[in-house]
Design a protein around this motif. Structure first.
Motif, PDB file in Angstrom:
ATOM      1  N   LEU A  82       0.494  -1.718   0.346  1.00  0.00           N
ATOM      2  CA  LEU A  82      -0.129  -0.128   0.177  1.00  0.00           C
ATOM      3  C   LEU A  82       0.482   1.416   0.205  1.00  0.00           C
ATOM      4  N   GLY A  83       1.443   1.362   0.804  1.00  0.00           N
ATOM      5  CA  GLY A  83       2.900   2.328   0.892  1.00  0.00           C
ATOM      6  C   GLY A  83       3.683   2.592  -0.547  1.00  0.00           C
ATOM      7  N   LEU A  84       4.296   1.873  -1.269  1.00  0.00           N
ATOM      8  CA  LEU A  84       4.941   1.623  -2.394  1.00  0.00           C
ATOM      9  C   LEU A  84       4.120   1.857  -3.133  1.00  0.00           C
ATOM     10  N   GLY A  85       3.144   1.887  -3.264  1.00  0.00           N
ATOM     11  CA  GLY A  85       2.116   2.236  -4.209  1.00  0.00           C
ATOM     12  C   GLY A  85       1.994   4.151  -4.320  1.00  0.00           C
ATOM     13  N   ALA A 232       0.071 -10.335  -5.979  1.00  0.00           N
ATOM     14  CA  ALA A 232      -0.404  -9.500  -4.797  1.00  0.00           C
ATOM     15  C   ALA A 232      -0.061  -8.389  -4.594  1.00  0.00           C
ATOM     16  N   GLY A 233       1.582  -8.371  -4.266  1.00  0.00           N
ATOM     17  CA  GLY A 233       1.733  -7.501  -3.916  1.00  0.00           C
ATOM     18  C   GLY A 233       1.460  -5.982  -5.093  1.00  0.00           C
ATOM     19  N   ILE A 234       1.362  -6.097  -6.379  1.00  0.00           N
ATOM     20  CA  ILE A 234       1.689  -5.424  -7.419  1.00  0.00           C
ATOM     21  C   ILE A 234      -0.350  -5.052  -7.540  1.00  0.00           C
ATOM     22  N   ILE A 235      -1.009  -5.633  -7.457  1.00  0.00           N
ATOM     23  CA  ILE A 235      -2.379  -5.605  -6.632  1.00  0.00           C
ATOM     24  C   ILE A 235      -2.693  -4.429  -5.609  1.00  0.00           C
ATOM     25  N   CYS A 236      -1.526  -4.636  -4.535  1.00  0.00           N
ATOM     26  CA  CYS A 236      -2.061  -4.099  -3.267  1.00  0.00           C
ATOM     27  C   CYS A 236      -1.188  -2.720  -3.554  1.00  0.00           C
ATOM     28  N   GLY A 237      -0.216  -2.916  -4.098  1.00  0.00           N
ATOM     29  CA  GLY A 237       0.423  -1.481  -4.779  1.00  0.00           C
ATOM     30  C   GLY A 237      -0.963  -0.545  -5.300  1.00  0.00           C
ATOM     31  N   PHE A 238      -1.288  -0.900  -6.213  1.00  0.00           N
ATOM     32  CA  PHE A 238      -2.932  -0.261  -7.059  1.00  0.00           C
ATOM     33  C   PHE A 238      -3.511   0.438  -6.139  1.00  0.00           C
ATOM     34  N   ALA A 239      -3.616  -0.902  -4.967  1.00  0.00           N
ATOM     35  CA  ALA A 239      -4.667  -0.180  -4.695  1.00  0.00           C
ATOM     36  C   ALA A 239      -3.869   1.545  -3.310  1.00  0.00           C
ATOM     37  N   GLY A 240      -2.569   0.934  -3.080  1.00  0.00           N
ATOM     38  CA  GLY A 240      -2.041   2.227  -2.391  1.00  0.00           C
ATOM     39  C   GLY A 240      -1.953   3.666  -3.286  1.00  0.00           C
ATOM     40  N   PHE A 241      -1.965   3.189  -4.362  1.00  0.00           N
ATOM     41  CA  PHE A 241      -1.415   4.579  -6.058  1.00  0.00           C
ATOM     42  C   PHE A 241      -3.215   4.585  -5.858  1.00  0.00           C
ATOM     43  N   LEU A 242      -4.267   4.350  -5.431  1.00  0.00           N
ATOM     44  CA  LEU A 242      -5.755   4.983  -5.438  1.00  0.00           C
ATOM     45  C   LEU A 242      -5.505   5.850  -3.988  1.00  0.00           C
ATOM     46  N   PHE A 243      -4.835   5.009  -2.872  1.00  0.00           N
ATOM     47  CA  PHE A 243      -5.132   5.570  -2.018  1.00  0.00           C
ATOM     48  C   PHE A 243      -4.294   7.458  -1.813  1.00  0.00           C
ATOM     49  N   ALA A 244      -3.370   6.901  -2.485  1.00  0.00           N
ATOM     50  CA  ALA A 244      -2.773   8.426  -2.396  1.00  0.00           C
ATOM     51  C   ALA A 244      -3.441   9.178  -3.052  1.00  0.00           C
ATOM     52  N   ASN A 245      -4.306   8.845  -4.073  1.00  0.00           N
ATOM     53  CA  ASN A 245      -5.175   9.712  -4.857  1.00  0.00           C
ATOM     54  C   ASN A 245      -6.729  10.530  -4.270  1.00  0.00           C
ATOM     55  N   HIS A 246      -6.742   9.225  -3.566  1.00  0.00           N
ATOM     56  CA  HIS A 246      -8.256  10.063  -2.490  1.00  0.00           C
ATOM     57  C   HIS A 246      -7.789  10.864  -1.306  1.00  0.00           C
TER      58      HIS A 246
END
Lengths: 328, 308
Positions: A82-85, A232-246
């Motif tokens: 999450l953080g890395l994304g 799983a890491g890539i998908i979670c990174g995607f979530a992190g990317f969205l989270f940063a935008n949110h």
């Protein structure tokens, strides 16, 4: 995709678990309509924000469910992705790259490489050591971000604006952002479900039950697990990317080990290995958090014992699947 | 970099390592004998420190504080064992992680409610105040020396107890094969309780000893817990000797890395990049060490003998 057509017995058992076809549909429908419904009651911003958080963390929880539910890999460092994304998004924007079609692939590659490196090491061990090592690598990422003072260190970093998509400020619009997050969640759900039902997913599950036998059948167990870990890491990174935008903000708190624990809780609350359960779990966790933290600032004093009771009572999750079968 | 600073930081590293050992020893024993992963072990360390603050306020005497706080930590740990942990021994590691995570949430906020969220302090006992001259210009606090000595004594006692007493024999046997020990007629639950209580006390002891030189605050146990995990992974699970050596290594690498890495990198990278890379690399140091150990010796440097 339909479970009834290719009806091998394994597939049937799987689809029994993944099923209640109507439940995911209902869930997705509700998540899509939240802002519109809330609009009637005048607090659309709040409801939409909560729904977006639910959906984003649900994507993270889904990715964890892929390795935890199907692969029985108990990772206590999943929030690192999450953080890395999130940080990839923020740091690239800091250097002037706010275009999602460029930044997102970079973020996903970063997460994939981190997953590949840490996964290859962590998966050399099993059981408790795996838990401790994923936790340690998660902390490594956390403290690295804390020590990078040029990107805000402990205080985190503001994004200033949301990512653009193909040059358009699409994500700035609340409804459009909601729709994009929603589509992301649906796509992730379908993807993970597809993986779970595939030959790859079955081998992953088989290796969970008996890695020695699966290895004896000629499957490269380590490589299969590592592949799942990277996905799983890539998908979670995607979530992190969205989270940063949110949030338009990222800080190391996004990748703290408590956050990894929360992701675990979401998956378990929802029911291990049942994919829509992960979404239910994320929704339940955030709603309970919202509700309890409205009651008292010490809401975790209520939630902690609740968690202990859930575990001691020992049945599997909101989706009420799995559970007893695996716990000999 | 000068030698006296190096000496001071080496002692600091040793002191930190000793502290990690006290926490990791209990964790590795509990894990080795019971196959139980206890995330709440760091909370026991935190509670030790809080108990020390409270009992010092009541008694004003450090020795009495130490004794009372140790007893309180023991009682609390045994209470938790009775209420929660003993129901988890037979469960999956995932269940253990979740339940002990719940206990962390509860207690980290519980201490905020009981003692307030602000950091607390414990004064250094008068007879351990002051400094020892290491060289003409450098002095070192007596109290930190006292921590090192106390930790070494505990390590020695632990070694003797595990090596030469009947309980110690059972602990070693249990770390190898708990089911077999039970089958041979040993009351395994009693053994579990003793090991657990003892591990709790060690963590509490670490918290009490560190309270005078750190601020006592909610969540202080979490980082120590994770470092203790790193220690266990490096040392080999279930091995006291491994925990001791790995704790000293981790303490030294971390402390010396933070103090000197930036200086060491400066000639290589130039001053400005070194200032940015140094701290990041230093904070990653022990994790990189752990990764290295995992590549070379996946079961740790000093795995417990005969462990499956």
């Amino acid at each position: 995709m339909s479970g009834k057509v290719d009806g091998s017995s394994i597939r049937h058992a799987v689809s029994a678990r993944l099923s209640s076809e109507w439940l995911p549909v209902l869930l997705f429908g509700a998540l899509l309509l939240v802002p519109i419904l809330a609009g009637f009651f005048g607090n659309e911003r709040f409801a939409a924000s909560l729904a977006a958080r639910v959906m984003i963390l649900a994507i993270g929880a889904l990715s964890l469910d892929l390795i935890l539910g199907l692969g029985a890999m108990v990772s206590l460092g999943h929030a690192a992705f999450l953080g890395l994304g999130g940080y990839s998004c923020a740091i690239l924007m800091h250097h002037g790259i706010g275009e999602a079609s460029i930044a997102l692939p970079i973020a996903l590659v970063v997460c994939g490489l981190f997953a590949l490196a840490t996964g290859a090491l962590s998966l050399r061990t099993e059981g408790v050591n795996f838990i401790m090592i994923t936790l340690a690598f998660g902390q490594m990422a956390y403290f690295t971000m804390v020590s990078l003072s040029q990107y805000g260190g402990d205080d985190g970093i503001q994004l200033g604006r949301r990512s653009t998509l193909f040059g358009l400020p699409l994500l700035e619009n609340g409804r459009a952002f909601h729709l994009i997050v929603w589509l992301s969640l649906v796509a992730t759900y379908l993807l993970v479900r597809r993986i779970a039902g595939s030959r790859f997913g079955r081998v992953l599950r088989a290796a969970r039950e008996n890695p020695v036998r699966v290895a004896a059948l000629g499957f490269p167990v380590l490589r299969i697990r590592l592949t799942a870990y990277v996905i799983a890491g890539i998908i979670c990174g995607f979530a992190g990317f969205l989270f940063a935008n949110h949030n338009a903000f990222v800080s190391p708190a996004l990748m703290s080990w408590q956050r990894s624990g929360e992701l675990l809780v979401m998956v378990i609350l929802g029911g291990l290995g049942s994919l829509h359960g992960a979404i239910l779990g994320a929704a339940a966790y955030l709603l309970v958090e919202e509700w309890l933290s409205g009651l008292t600032e010490h809401w975790k004093m209520i939630f902690g014992p609740f968690l202990v009771l859930v575990v001691l009572a020992g049945r599997g999750g909101l989706a009420d699947l799995l559970g007893g079968a695996r716990r000999e | 970099m000068n030698t006296s600073l190096l000496l001071v930081q080496t002692l600091n590293g040793l002191q930190f390592g000793i502290l990690l050992f006290l926490v990791a020893a209990g964790l590795t024993l509990v894990f080795g004998v019971m196959d139980f992963i206890n995330l709440a072990h760091g909370v026991q360390y935190m509670l030790g420190a809080y108990f020390a603050v409270t009992f010092y306020a009541l008694t004003g005497n450090f020795a009495a504080t130490l004794l009372l706080a140790l007893l309180a930590a023991l009682a609390f740990g045994l209470g938790l064992e009775f209420l929660v942990f003993r129901h988890l021994y037979a469960r999956s590691h995932l269940d253990q992680v979740l339940a002990t995570f719940g206990i962390i949430l509860f207690l980290n906020h519980g201490v905020k409610l009981a003692w307030g969220a602000a950091p607390l302090n414990l004064p250094i006992p008068t007879w351990l105040q002051g400094t020892i001259p290491l060289s003409a210009t450098i002095n070192y606090p007596v109290y930190r020396i006292a921590i090192i000595v106390a930790g070494l004594l505990v390590a020695l006692g632990l070694y003797l107890a595990v090596r030469f007493t009947r309980i110690g024999m059972l602990v070693r046997a249990g770390a190898t094969n708990a089911a077999m020990v039970s089958a041979l007629g040993v009351d395994i639950h009693r053994l579990f309780m003793i090991v657990f209580g003892f591990g709790t006390m060690l963590a509490g002891f670490a918290g009490i000893m560190i309270a005078p030189i750190l601020s006592v605050e909610p969540g202080m146990g979490d980082n120590v817990l994770i470092l203790a995990f790193v220690v266990i992974v490096i040392g080999g699970t279930g091995s006291i000797r491994g925990a001791f050596l790995a704790a000293l290594i981790v303490g030294l690498v971390d402390t010396l890395g933070r103090s000197f890495l930036t200086d060491l990198l400066r000639p290589l990278l130039g001053p400005s990049p070194a200032r940015q890379v140094g701290p990041a690399l230093a904070s990653m140091g022990i994790y990189l060490l752990m990764a290295l150990v995992l590549i070379l010796r996946p079961r740790g440097l000093f795995p417990a003998v005969g462990r499956q």
